[in-house]
Design an enzyme around this catalytic site. Structure first.
Site, PDB file in Angstrom:
ATOM      1  N   ASN A   1       0.870  -1.175   0.000  1.00 49.56           N
ATOM      2  CA  ASN A   1       0.000   0.000   0.000  1.00 49.56           C
ATOM      3  C   ASN A   1       0.904   1.221   0.000  1.00 49.56           C
ATOM      4  O   ASN A   1       1.498   1.557   1.022  1.00 49.56           O
ATOM      5  CB  ASN A   1      -0.887  -0.030   1.256  1.00 49.56           C
ATOM      6  CG  ASN A   1      -1.746   1.207   1.381  1.00 49.56           C
ATOM      7  OD1 ASN A   1      -1.774   2.049   0.480  1.00 49.56           O
ATOM      8  ND2 ASN A   1      -2.461   1.326   2.493  1.00 49.56           N
ATOM      9  N   TRP A   2       0.995   1.857  -1.154  1.00 52.22           N
ATOM     10  CA  TRP A   2       1.937   2.976  -1.296  1.00 52.22           C
ATOM     11  C   TRP A   2       1.408   4.260  -0.672  1.00 52.22           C
ATOM     12  O   TRP A   2       2.120   5.264  -0.610  1.00 52.22           O
ATOM     13  CB  TRP A   2       2.254   3.201  -2.780  1.00 52.22           C
ATOM     14  CG  TRP A   2       3.004   2.065  -3.418  1.00 52.22           C
ATOM     15  CD1 TRP A   2       3.387   0.893  -2.824  1.00 52.22           C
ATOM     16  CD2 TRP A   2       3.461   1.979  -4.777  1.00 52.22           C
ATOM     17  NE1 TRP A   2       4.049   0.103  -3.732  1.00 52.22           N
ATOM     18  CE2 TRP A   2       4.115   0.735  -4.937  1.00 52.22           C
ATOM     19  CE3 TRP A   2       3.375   2.834  -5.882  1.00 52.22           C
ATOM     20  CZ2 TRP A   2       4.686   0.333  -6.145  1.00 52.22           C
ATOM     21  CZ3 TRP A   2       3.940   2.438  -7.083  1.00 52.22           C
ATOM     22  CH2 TRP A   2       4.585   1.203  -7.216  1.00 52.22           C
ATOM     23  N   LYS A   3       0.150   4.266  -0.286  1.00 50.18           N
ATOM     24  CA  LYS A   3      -0.483   5.438   0.341  1.00 50.18           C
ATOM     25  C   LYS A   3      -0.265   6.683  -0.529  1.00 50.18           C
ATOM     26  O   LYS A   3      -0.170   6.566  -1.748  1.00 50.18           O
ATOM     27  CB  LYS A   3       0.020   5.602   1.787  1.00 50.18           C
ATOM     28  CG  LYS A   3      -0.208   4.303   2.596  1.00 50.18           C
ATOM     29  CD  LYS A   3      -0.024   4.444   4.077  1.00 50.18           C
ATOM     30  CE  LYS A   3      -0.272   3.094   4.749  1.00 50.18           C
ATOM     31  NZ  LYS A   3      -0.155   3.161   6.201  1.00 50.18           N
TER      32      LYS A   3
ATOM     33  N   GLY B   1       2.965  -1.182   4.287  1.00 52.16           N
ATOM     34  CA  GLY B   1       2.965   0.248   3.982  1.00 52.16           C
ATOM     35  C   GLY B   1       4.368   0.732   3.674  1.00 52.16           C
ATOM     36  O   GLY B   1       4.898   0.542   2.576  1.00 52.16           O
ATOM     37  N   GLY B   2       5.021   1.313   4.671  1.00 56.34           N
ATOM     38  CA  GLY B   2       6.324   1.965   4.480  1.00 56.34           C
ATOM     39  C   GLY B   2       7.350   1.112   3.751  1.00 56.34           C
ATOM     40  O   GLY B   2       8.030   1.597   2.833  1.00 56.34           O
TER      41      GLY B   2
ATOM     42  N   SER C   1       3.571  -2.318  10.315  1.00 56.11           N
ATOM     43  CA  SER C   1       5.013  -2.407  10.585  1.00 56.11           C
ATOM     44  C   SER C   1       5.638  -3.745  10.166  1.00 56.11           C
ATOM     45  O   SER C   1       6.538  -4.247  10.830  1.00 56.11           O
ATOM     46  CB  SER C   1       5.316  -2.097  12.058  1.00 56.11           C
ATOM     47  OG  SER C   1       4.933  -0.764  12.358  1.00 56.11           O
TER      48      SER C   1
ATOM     49  N   HIS D   1      -9.546   1.014   4.836  1.00 53.83           N
ATOM     50  CA  HIS D   1      -8.282   1.200   5.560  1.00 53.83           C
ATOM     51  C   HIS D   1      -8.532   2.132   6.749  1.00 53.83           C
ATOM     52  O   HIS D   1      -9.343   3.058   6.658  1.00 53.83           O
ATOM     53  CB  HIS D   1      -7.217   1.804   4.622  1.00 53.83           C
ATOM     54  CG  HIS D   1      -5.847   1.753   5.217  1.00 53.83           C
ATOM     55  ND1 HIS D   1      -5.432   2.645   6.176  1.00 53.83           N
ATOM     56  CD2 HIS D   1      -4.825   0.898   5.021  1.00 53.83           C
ATOM     57  CE1 HIS D   1      -4.192   2.329   6.547  1.00 53.83           C
ATOM     58  NE2 HIS D   1      -3.798   1.280   5.849  1.00 53.83           N
TER      59      HIS D   1
ATOM     60  N   GLU E   1      -5.234  -4.952  10.443  1.00 56.66           N
ATOM     61  CA  GLU E   1      -4.216  -3.937  10.679  1.00 56.66           C
ATOM     62  C   GLU E   1      -4.526  -3.212  11.983  1.00 56.66           C
ATOM     63  O   GLU E   1      -5.349  -2.282  11.993  1.00 56.66           O
ATOM     64  CB  GLU E   1      -4.197  -2.922   9.531  1.00 56.66           C
ATOM     65  CG  GLU E   1      -3.860  -3.527   8.198  1.00 56.66           C
ATOM     66  CD  GLU E   1      -3.259  -2.502   7.237  1.00 56.66           C
ATOM     67  OE1 GLU E   1      -2.172  -2.786   6.716  1.00 56.66           O
ATOM     68  OE2 GLU E   1      -3.850  -1.429   7.044  1.00 56.66           O
TER      69      GLU E   1
ATOM     70  N   GLU F   1      -6.946   4.514   7.842  1.00 58.38           N
ATOM     71  CA  GLU F   1      -6.720   5.935   7.558  1.00 58.38           C
ATOM     72  C   GLU F   1      -7.929   6.552   6.873  1.00 58.38           C
ATOM     73  O   GLU F   1      -8.232   7.733   7.071  1.00 58.38           O
ATOM     74  CB  GLU F   1      -5.427   6.086   6.727  1.00 58.38           C
ATOM     75  CG  GLU F   1      -4.205   5.830   7.612  1.00 58.38           C
ATOM     76  CD  GLU F   1      -2.996   5.266   6.909  1.00 58.38           C
ATOM     77  OE1 GLU F   1      -2.922   5.308   5.663  1.00 58.38           O
ATOM     78  OE2 GLU F   1      -2.099   4.758   7.619  1.00 58.38           O
TER      79      GLU F   1
ATOM     80  N   GLY G   1       2.746   2.147  10.836  1.00 60.28           N
ATOM     81  CA  GLY G   1       3.753   3.205  10.719  1.00 60.28           C
ATOM     82  C   GLY G   1       4.481   3.516  12.012  1.00 60.28           C
ATOM     83  O   GLY G   1       5.160   4.545  12.105  1.00 60.28           O
TER      84      GLY G   1
HETATM   85  P1  13P Z   1       3.142   0.269   7.701  1.00 58.39           P
HETATM   86  O1  13P Z   1       3.650  -1.011   7.056  1.00 58.39           O
HETATM   87  O2  13P Z   1       3.870   1.484   7.241  1.00 58.39           O
HETATM   88  O3  13P Z   1       3.020   0.124   9.180  1.00 58.39           O
HETATM   89  O4  13P Z   1       1.630   0.483   7.138  1.00 58.39           O
HETATM   90  C1  13P Z   1       0.736  -0.566   7.218  1.00 58.39           C
HETATM   91  C2  13P Z   1      -0.474  -0.194   6.432  1.00 58.39           C
HETATM   92  O5  13P Z   1      -1.227   0.665   6.815  1.00 58.39           O
HETATM   93  C3  13P Z   1      -0.697  -0.903   5.165  1.00 58.39           C
HETATM   94  O6  13P Z   1      -1.978  -0.673   4.672  1.00 58.39           O
END
Ligand code: 13P
Length: 253
Positions: free
Chosen positions: A12-14, A234-235, A213, A98, A168, A100, A174
């Site tokens: 997930n590149w956000k 994510g990251g 994470s 998600h 999640e 977010e 993050g």
């Molecule tokens: P991180 O891997 O950066 O913690 O993010 C997880 C995430 O929200 C994937 O959708």
């Protein structure tokens, strides 16, 4: 892992990067595919980078997904993007619900469910996200919150559409923090029960991803846990090398 389920490693590149950067990241993932024999790969760029990423992986087994879709099919909805548009842009998947989006846009389970239904109607596979906040975990409510999110967010047809669920925990996203192995395993066992109760036989083969994470150093341990059928990253998905290392750590299902 769950015997018989091939793991899915999703990035997930956000809201990051440029079109050129997206093409180069997708190309980096494509170039390293030889290292990943045992898992399916999915990358989820921002809407405006979908075409660039899809072109960069063209004809290779890397699926493309979006990070959200409208619950509505078309019409006067400024700023929204329909699931059919995503399918037309080369997507096979779309993330919905998600945390977010639940937090930033007030999306409740009913909205997530409607979006997942729209995704299925357009031929996409929805990746429905659930997860508790830190306060909910501290109060001992993590499993009941996630159970209730699943019951509220999975639409009819989810099992037949090979829908994916991603657990999640909000406090692990993050932050570099992850639940203990025992906590992840317990939550995934509970989710397996819940999706099987909701979807019947299809629930036994529904992919249950863990996200929050995930990085190269903890991927092998997390991906080996029972009922963990992949990761939503994510990251670490913003670096092709890290994303590929995570995918290479997946045990063949
Ligand atoms: P991180 O891997 O950066 O913690 O993010 C997880 C995430 O929200 C994937 O959708």
């Amino acid at each position: 892992m769950t015997p018989g389920i091939r793991p899915l490693i999703a990035g997930n590149w956000k809201m990051n990067g440029t079109a050129r950067g997206a093409a180069s990241l997708a190309e980096g993932v494509r170039a390293g595919l030889d290292r990943v024999a045992g898992a399916d790969l999915l990358i989820c760029p921002p809407f405006v980078h979908l075409h660039a990423a899809a072109a960069a992986v063209a004809w290779k087994p890397v699926a493309i997904g979006a990070q959200d879709c409208s619950a509505l099919p078309d019409g006067a909805h400024t700023g929204d993007v329909s699931a059919a548009m995503l399918a037309d842009a080369g997507c096979g998947y779309v993330i919905v619900g998600h945390s977010e989006r639940r937090a930033d846009h007030g999306e409740a389970d009913a909205v997530v469910r409607a979006k997942a239904a729209a995704a299925i109607a357009a031929g996409l596979i929805p990746v429905v996200c659930v997860g508790e906040t830190e306060a909910q975990r501290d109060a001992g409510e993590a499993e009941s919150v996630v159970g209730s999110q699943l019951r509220g967010s999975l639409p009819e047809g989810f099992g037949a559409a090979r829908g994916v669920v991603a657990y999640e925990p909000v406090w692990a996203i993050g932050t570099g923090r992850t639940p203990t192995e025992a906590d992840i395993a317990a939550m995934h066992a509970r989710m397996r029960e819940e999706v099987t109760a909701l979807l019947g036989e299809a629930g036994r083969t529904t992919r249950l991803l863990y996200g929050g994470s995930v990085k190269p150093s903890n991927a092998a341990t997390i991906l080996a846990l029972p009922n963990v059928d992949g990761a939503l990253v994510g990251g670490a998905s913003l670096k092709a090398e890290d994303f590929l290392s995570i995918a290479a750590a997946a045990p063949a299902g």
